[in-house]
Design a protein around this motif. Structure first.
Motif, PDB file in Angstrom:
ATOM      1  N   TYR A  28       0.834  -1.206   0.000  1.00  0.00           N
ATOM      2  CA  TYR A  28       0.000   0.000   0.000  1.00  0.00           C
ATOM      3  C   TYR A  28       0.868   1.255   0.000  1.00  0.00           C
ATOM      4  O   TYR A  28       0.644   2.186  -0.779  1.00  0.00           O
ATOM      5  CB  TYR A  28      -0.907  -0.035   1.227  1.00  0.00           C
ATOM      6  N   LEU A  29       1.859   1.267   0.866  1.00  0.00           N
ATOM      7  CA  LEU A  29       2.729   2.443   0.958  1.00  0.00           C
ATOM      8  C   LEU A  29       3.565   2.604  -0.311  1.00  0.00           C
ATOM      9  O   LEU A  29       3.779   3.723  -0.791  1.00  0.00           O
ATOM     10  CB  LEU A  29       3.626   2.341   2.193  1.00  0.00           C
ATOM     11  N   LEU A  30       4.022   1.503  -0.858  1.00  0.00           N
ATOM     12  CA  LEU A  30       4.789   1.579  -2.103  1.00  0.00           C
ATOM     13  C   LEU A  30       3.919   2.126  -3.233  1.00  0.00           C
ATOM     14  O   LEU A  30       4.412   2.850  -4.105  1.00  0.00           O
ATOM     15  CB  LEU A  30       5.341   0.193  -2.471  1.00  0.00           C
ATOM     16  N   GLY A  31       2.638   1.804  -3.171  1.00  0.00           N
ATOM     17  CA  GLY A  31       1.720   2.356  -4.167  1.00  0.00           C
ATOM     18  C   GLY A  31       1.709   3.862  -4.144  1.00  0.00           C
ATOM     19  O   GLY A  31       1.586   4.524  -5.185  1.00  0.00           O
ATOM     20  N   GLY A  32       1.852   4.433  -2.955  1.00  0.00           N
ATOM     21  CA  GLY A  32       1.957   5.894  -2.861  1.00  0.00           C
ATOM     22  C   GLY A  32       3.309   6.369  -3.334  1.00  0.00           C
ATOM     23  O   GLY A  32       3.411   7.311  -4.133  1.00  0.00           O
ATOM     24  N   ALA A  33       4.360   5.706  -2.871  1.00  0.00           N
ATOM     25  CA  ALA A  33       5.720   6.140  -3.230  1.00  0.00           C
ATOM     26  C   ALA A  33       5.950   6.050  -4.734  1.00  0.00           C
ATOM     27  O   ALA A  33       6.691   6.859  -5.312  1.00  0.00           O
ATOM     28  CB  ALA A  33       6.747   5.298  -2.475  1.00  0.00           C
ATOM     29  N   SER A 108      13.786   8.790  -5.846  1.00  0.00           N
ATOM     30  CA  SER A 108      12.583   9.530  -5.436  1.00  0.00           C
ATOM     31  C   SER A 108      11.564   8.598  -4.795  1.00  0.00           C
ATOM     32  O   SER A 108      10.893   8.960  -3.819  1.00  0.00           O
ATOM     33  CB  SER A 108      11.947  10.231  -6.643  1.00  0.00           C
ATOM     34  N   VAL A 109      11.457   7.407  -5.338  1.00  0.00           N
ATOM     35  CA  VAL A 109      10.526   6.424  -4.761  1.00  0.00           C
ATOM     36  C   VAL A 109      10.965   6.065  -3.341  1.00  0.00           C
ATOM     37  O   VAL A 109      10.152   5.979  -2.413  1.00  0.00           O
ATOM     38  CB  VAL A 109      10.451   5.158  -5.646  1.00  0.00           C
ATOM     39  N   ALA A 110      12.280   5.879  -3.167  1.00  0.00           N
ATOM     40  CA  ALA A 110      12.774   5.499  -1.841  1.00  0.00           C
ATOM     41  C   ALA A 110      12.470   6.593  -0.817  1.00  0.00           C
ATOM     42  O   ALA A 110      12.010   6.299   0.298  1.00  0.00           O
ATOM     43  CB  ALA A 110      14.281   5.232  -1.914  1.00  0.00           C
ATOM     44  N   TYR A 111      12.694   7.820  -1.190  1.00  0.00           N
ATOM     45  CA  TYR A 111      12.438   8.902  -0.237  1.00  0.00           C
ATOM     46  C   TYR A 111      10.935   9.022   0.050  1.00  0.00           C
ATOM     47  O   TYR A 111      10.526   9.203   1.207  1.00  0.00           O
ATOM     48  CB  TYR A 111      13.002  10.215  -0.780  1.00  0.00           C
ATOM     49  N   LEU A 113       8.823   6.702  -0.002  1.00  0.00           N
ATOM     50  CA  LEU A 113       8.459   5.584   0.872  1.00  0.00           C
ATOM     51  C   LEU A 113       8.865   5.872   2.318  1.00  0.00           C
ATOM     52  O   LEU A 113       8.101   5.600   3.256  1.00  0.00           O
ATOM     53  CB  LEU A 113       9.137   4.311   0.355  1.00  0.00           C
ATOM     54  N   MET A 114      10.034   6.464   2.493  1.00  0.00           N
ATOM     55  CA  MET A 114      10.467   6.797   3.863  1.00  0.00           C
ATOM     56  C   MET A 114       9.513   7.808   4.503  1.00  0.00           C
ATOM     57  O   MET A 114       9.182   7.698   5.698  1.00  0.00           O
ATOM     58  CB  MET A 114      11.896   7.355   3.830  1.00  0.00           C
TER      59      MET A 114
END
Ligand SMILES: Cc1cc2nc3c(=O)[nH]c(=O)nc-3n(C[C@H](O)[C@H](O)[C@H](O)COP(=O)(O)O)c2cc1C
Length: 186
Positions: A28-33, A108-111, A113-114
């Motif tokens: 779910y969170l990765l979907g946002g990231a 950008s995805v990693a940040y 997600l953090m």
């Protein structure tokens, strides 16, 4: 939590314990990231989640490449958080979007997600180091020759204490200028 608050209060957390997000919450969170800017919409990344014994296997793999006296310490590093999310960069070769842009998209995805983890009460830290250059880790994680490990996010719940105070509140004047004030070559 509004975005500015999330950005300003997130800190990398060294000590992380259970709970960590489960696979569904991570997805779910990765979907946002994954909504991060991504030139060409290439999604040049993938994540590999390691929990429990999987982390131990990775730690032992990393340790196998180290001198004997360092092995226990190195193996232990894979156990610092209940969830390790290894970030694999998989650039699309020959694409008009150059590789550096693709890596910027993955970062950008990693940040993102953090930040999303932080907004849900989880702590994280992006770790690189030995893992990124380890042939044993690449093999164990099943990376193809064109993929590259950009490290991993250690994820979990930080202890109840206050997070370390913000450090980056200093003067940014040297990091931004207007066109009119640019140095003019003589
Ligand atoms: C690409 C990247 C790699 C990093 N690798 C490590 C690492 O190997 N070990 C570590 O302790 N922190 C690592 N960090 C975390 C930084 O040390 C941390 O973000 C920095 O100290 C600022 O702290 P903050 O995130 O709390 O603002 C890394 C961060 C980035 C962006």
């Amino acid at each position: 939590m509004d975005v500015m608050t999330a950005v300003l209060t997130r800190r990398s957390r060294q000590t992380l314990n259970e709970p960590a997000p489960g696979d569904a919450e991570f997805a779910y969170l990765l979907g946002g990231a994954a909504a991060a800017p991504d030139h060409g919409s290439l999604r040049p990344w993938r994540w590999i989640l390691l929990r429990g014994e999987d982390r131990k296997t990775l730690g032992e793999s990393l340790a196998s490449e180290a001198p004997p006296e360092q092995r226990d310490r190195i193996a232990g590093k894979a156990l610092r958080a209940p969830l390790m999310a290894a970030l694999v960069f998989r650039p699309v070769a020959g694409h008009k979007v150059p590789e550096w842009e693709q890596m910027a998209a993955a970062s950008s995805v990693a940040y993102g997600l953090m930040l999303l983890l932080h907004s849900r009460g989880y702590g994280s830290i992006w770790r690189t180091g030995r893992m990124c250059e380890s042939g044993a880790a690449h093999e164990l994680l099943g990376l193809t020759p064109t993929e590259r490990l950009l490290g991993s996010l250690d994820i979990g719940t930080a202890d109840g204490g206050e997070p370390p105070a913000r450090r980056r509140t200093g003067d940014l004047a040297d990091h931004v200028s207007t066109f009119a004030s640019r140095p003019v070559p003589v």
